[in-house]
Design an enzyme around this catalytic site. Structure first.
Site, PDB file in Angstrom:
ATOM      1  N   HIS A 124     -13.085  25.121  41.278  1.00 53.12           N
ATOM      2  CA  HIS A 124     -11.921  25.788  40.641  1.00 53.12           C
ATOM      3  C   HIS A 124     -10.694  25.500  41.495  1.00 53.12           C
ATOM      4  O   HIS A 124     -10.514  26.097  42.552  1.00 53.12           O
ATOM      5  CB  HIS A 124     -12.151  27.306  40.537  1.00 53.12           C
ATOM      6  CG  HIS A 124     -11.038  28.035  39.848  1.00 53.12           C
ATOM      7  ND1 HIS A 124     -11.273  29.009  38.900  1.00 53.12           N
ATOM      8  CD2 HIS A 124      -9.687  27.947  39.943  1.00 53.12           C
ATOM      9  CE1 HIS A 124     -10.122  29.485  38.464  1.00 53.12           C
ATOM     10  NE2 HIS A 124      -9.137  28.845  39.087  1.00 53.12           N
TER      11      HIS A 124
ATOM     12  N   HIS B 215      -6.310  24.350  41.479  1.00 52.79           N
ATOM     13  CA  HIS B 215      -5.022  24.038  40.840  1.00 52.79           C
ATOM     14  C   HIS B 215      -4.300  22.987  41.677  1.00 52.79           C
ATOM     15  O   HIS B 215      -3.891  23.271  42.805  1.00 52.79           O
ATOM     16  CB  HIS B 215      -4.153  25.301  40.739  1.00 52.79           C
ATOM     17  CG  HIS B 215      -4.803  26.395  39.949  1.00 52.79           C
ATOM     18  ND1 HIS B 215      -4.686  26.485  38.581  1.00 52.79           N
ATOM     19  CD2 HIS B 215      -5.631  27.402  40.331  1.00 52.79           C
ATOM     20  CE1 HIS B 215      -5.386  27.529  38.148  1.00 52.79           C
ATOM     21  NE2 HIS B 215      -5.974  28.103  39.189  1.00 52.79           N
TER      22      HIS B 215
ATOM     23  N   LYS C 108     -11.397  25.701  29.509  1.00 54.08           N
ATOM     24  CA  LYS C 108     -10.985  26.931  30.184  1.00 54.08           C
ATOM     25  C   LYS C 108     -10.412  27.942  29.205  1.00 54.08           C
ATOM     26  O   LYS C 108      -9.502  27.630  28.433  1.00 54.08           O
ATOM     27  CB  LYS C 108      -9.939  26.568  31.244  1.00 54.08           C
ATOM     28  CG  LYS C 108      -9.443  27.720  32.090  1.00 54.08           C
ATOM     29  CD  LYS C 108     -10.471  28.189  33.104  1.00 54.08           C
ATOM     30  CE  LYS C 108     -10.087  29.505  33.742  1.00 54.08           C
ATOM     31  NZ  LYS C 108      -9.391  29.366  35.008  1.00 54.08           N
TER      32      LYS C 108
ATOM     33  N   HIS D 218     -11.249  32.876  32.779  1.00 52.01           N
ATOM     34  CA  HIS D 218     -10.458  33.840  33.551  1.00 52.01           C
ATOM     35  C   HIS D 218     -10.774  35.193  32.919  1.00 52.01           C
ATOM     36  O   HIS D 218     -10.263  35.520  31.847  1.00 52.01           O
ATOM     37  CB  HIS D 218      -8.955  33.533  33.492  1.00 52.01           C
ATOM     38  CG  HIS D 218      -8.162  34.521  34.287  1.00 52.01           C
ATOM     39  ND1 HIS D 218      -7.546  34.226  35.467  1.00 52.01           N
ATOM     40  CD2 HIS D 218      -7.921  35.842  34.066  1.00 52.01           C
ATOM     41  CE1 HIS D 218      -6.960  35.311  35.955  1.00 52.01           C
ATOM     42  NE2 HIS D 218      -7.169  36.308  35.114  1.00 52.01           N
TER      43      HIS D 218
ATOM     44  N   HIS E  86     -13.588  32.961  39.657  1.00 59.32           N
ATOM     45  CA  HIS E  86     -13.005  33.828  40.688  1.00 59.32           C
ATOM     46  C   HIS E  86     -13.345  35.305  40.495  1.00 59.32           C
ATOM     47  O   HIS E  86     -12.469  36.132  40.284  1.00 59.32           O
ATOM     48  CB  HIS E  86     -11.490  33.623  40.813  1.00 59.32           C
ATOM     49  CG  HIS E  86     -10.677  33.634  39.542  1.00 59.32           C
ATOM     50  ND1 HIS E  86     -10.884  34.527  38.517  1.00 59.32           N
ATOM     51  CD2 HIS E  86      -9.626  32.877  39.148  1.00 59.32           C
ATOM     52  CE1 HIS E  86     -10.010  34.309  37.562  1.00 59.32           C
ATOM     53  NE2 HIS E  86      -9.237  33.300  37.908  1.00 59.32           N
TER      54      HIS E  86
ATOM     55  N   ASP F  59      -9.944  28.384  43.838  1.00 59.77           N
ATOM     56  CA  ASP F  59      -8.772  28.867  43.094  1.00 59.77           C
ATOM     57  C   ASP F  59      -7.513  28.678  43.931  1.00 59.77           C
ATOM     58  O   ASP F  59      -6.547  29.437  43.799  1.00 59.77           O
ATOM     59  CB  ASP F  59      -8.946  30.327  42.661  1.00 59.77           C
ATOM     60  CG  ASP F  59      -7.854  30.787  41.700  1.00 59.77           C
ATOM     61  OD1 ASP F  59      -7.260  29.930  41.024  1.00 59.77           O
ATOM     62  OD2 ASP F  59      -7.601  32.005  41.646  1.00 59.77           O
TER      63      ASP F  59
ATOM     64  N   HIS G  86       2.088  27.872  45.014  1.00 61.86           N
ATOM     65  CA  HIS G  86       3.415  28.270  44.517  1.00 61.86           C
ATOM     66  C   HIS G  86       4.364  28.127  45.705  1.00 61.86           C
ATOM     67  O   HIS G  86       3.973  28.422  46.839  1.00 61.86           O
ATOM     68  CB  HIS G  86       3.419  29.740  44.065  1.00 61.86           C
ATOM     69  CG  HIS G  86       2.581  30.013  42.846  1.00 61.86           C
ATOM     70  ND1 HIS G  86       3.023  29.769  41.568  1.00 61.86           N
ATOM     71  CD2 HIS G  86       1.323  30.495  42.723  1.00 61.86           C
ATOM     72  CE1 HIS G  86       2.082  30.102  40.694  1.00 61.86           C
ATOM     73  NE2 HIS G  86       1.021  30.548  41.369  1.00 61.86           N
TER      74      HIS G  86
HETATM   75  N1  LIG Z   1      -5.291  32.858  40.610  1.00 60.82           N
HETATM   76  C1  LIG Z   1      -3.992  33.003  40.561  1.00 60.82           C
HETATM   77  O1  LIG Z   1      -3.486  34.022  41.023  1.00 60.82           O
HETATM   78  N2  LIG Z   1      -3.179  32.057  40.012  1.00 60.82           N
HETATM   79  C2  LIG Z   1      -3.579  30.854  39.354  1.00 60.82           C
HETATM   80  C3  LIG Z   1      -4.084  31.072  37.969  1.00 60.82           C
HETATM   81  C4  LIG Z   1      -5.480  31.669  37.891  1.00 60.82           C
HETATM   82  O2  LIG Z   1      -6.434  31.072  38.360  1.00 60.82           O
HETATM   83  O3  LIG Z   1      -5.639  32.758  37.325  1.00 60.82           O
HETATM   84  C5  LIG Z   1      -2.376  29.900  39.299  1.00 60.82           C
HETATM   85  O4  LIG Z   1      -2.445  28.910  38.567  1.00 60.82           O
HETATM   86  O5  LIG Z   1      -1.400  30.133  40.018  1.00 60.82           O
HETATM   87 ZN   LIG Z   2      -7.270  29.574  39.082  1.00 56.34          ZN
HETATM   88 ZN   LIG Z   3      -7.626  32.612  36.740  1.00 54.76          ZN
END
Ligand SMILES: NC(=O)N[C@@H](CC(=O)O)C(=O)O
Ligand SMILES: [Zn+2]
Ligand SMILES: [Zn+2]
Length: 343
Positions: free
Chosen positions: A13, A15, A99, A136, A174, A247, A251
């Site tokens: 998982h 991003h 997803k 999610h 998660h 996860d 940001h």
């Molecule tokens: N986990 C998070 O708090 N943020 C994730 C999105 C997600 O996995 O829910 C994101 O893409 O920023």
């Molecule tokens: Zn995520």
């Molecule tokens: Zn998520």
């Protein structure tokens, strides 16, 4: 010096985002992980095979020289995802899952599903072709307290869905609660879960005591200590149903340190090291390899990696911030000491 050699792990998982930041996010994960499930919550979201395949090329192009890192692509389900799109995704050979983001549940989920009933035809096609559903798992109804959203999702969405589609492979992503760990443990072999670094290390006090800490805000939000303990028990349980999914969700510093800060923690820069710390503290370092390197590929029906990494107990310091294209990002546990070092 303490050393531990394990099969090379994967991140189930992740991003990576898109564009200029890939040159920072891809190497951070490719440093250690052989493969990663690349989440599709881009703007616009990755809703078709064509979009996923071109996103895959951009990720591959951002790999450090000589890296064999493989992104495993996913599709973002919307109310309009058709069974034909699911079959095309499977046939492409590069899409490994789809997803489900309940609309409004998390970062970039505005195009998400407003009612799972809307995607029954897509889910039936996934069940048929063997594409796992990644979830999610939080309800979004405004009257449900944010700390209860995961537990509520199990009762009102997940249980009925799994009863309706008993052969659908599902990864509850998660997980953050004792209820989720228990639900997955008692479910069939078609149901598994990923667990993040932060939900194994932190509880909600770490977000709210002594000041509000935006870098400890993610979704699902951190829970009470009893839940953290239940997650550690699940992670070290060796049941094969719980595996590594960071996860890691980058940001920028500005977007986190804001009056309305974004959800997500950036754990990729030392993820395996932090998992090692967690397992060591639980007296279960011998269980790390199963969680990090075996149970994920086993669930997805993929081969385990054949090479290894070595973790050395050699403390080092995480940077206070790191580059993210033209911006800065504050990593998880910025400026703090990390016990293990992996190579
Ligand atoms: N986990 C998070 O708090 N943020 C994730 C999105 C997600 O996995 O829910 C994101 O893409 O920023
Ligand atoms: Zn995520
Ligand atoms: Zn998520």
């Amino acid at each position: 010096m303490k050393k531990l050699t394990i099969t090379r792990p994967d991140d189930w998982h992740l991003h990576l985002r898109d564009g200029a930041v890939l040159k920072d996010t891809v190497p951070a994960t490719a440093r250690i992980f052989a493969r990663a499930i690349a989440m599709p919550n881009l703007v616009p979201p990755v809703t078709t095979t064509a979009l996923a395949l071109s996103y895959r090329e951009r990720i591959l192009a951002a790999r450090p020289q000589g890296s064999h890192f493989q992104p495993l692509m996913t599709l973002y389900l919307t109310n309009n995802t058709s069974p034909e799109e699911i079959r095309a995704a499977k046939a492409s050979g590069h899409i490994y899952a789809c997803k489900l983001y309940p609309a409004g549940a998390t970062t970039n989920s505005d195009s998400g599903v407003t009612d799972v009933a809307n995607i029954y035809p897509a889910l039936e096609a996934m069940q048929e072709v063997g594409l796992p559903l990644l979830v999610h798992g939080e309800v979004t109804a405004s009257h449900i307290d944010i700390f209860d959203r995961e537990a509520e999702f199990i009762e009102t969405v997940l249980k009925p869905l799994i009863e309706r589609m008993p052969n659908l492979r599902v990864v509850f992503e998660h997980i953050t609660t004792a209820q989720a760990a228990e639900f997955v443990r008692n479910a069939g072999d078609n149901v598994a879960a990923t667990i993040t670094v932060q939900h194994l290390m932190l509880n909600r006090n770490d977000m709210l005591v002594g000041g509000m800490r935006p870098h400890h805000y993610c979704l699902p939000v951190l829970k009470r200590e009893i839940h953290r303990k239940a997650l550690v028990e699940a992670a070290i349980s060796d049941s094969g149903k719980f595996f590594l999914g960071t996860d890691s969700a980058p940001h920028t510093k500005d977007n986190k340190e804001s009056a309305c800060g974004c959800a997500g923690m950036y754990t990729a820069p030392a993820a395996i090291e932090w998992y090692a710390e967690i397992f060591e503290e639980a007296g279960a370092l011998d269980k790390l390899e199963g969680f990090a390197s075996h149970y994920g590929p086993d669930f997805y029906g993929l081969p385990r990696n054949t090479d290894t990494i070595t973790l050395v107990k050699e403390p080092w310091q995480m940077a206070v911030d790191l580059p993210l294209a033209e911006d800065r990002i504050v990593p998880f546990r910025a400026g703090e000491t990390i016990q293990w070092h992996a190579e």
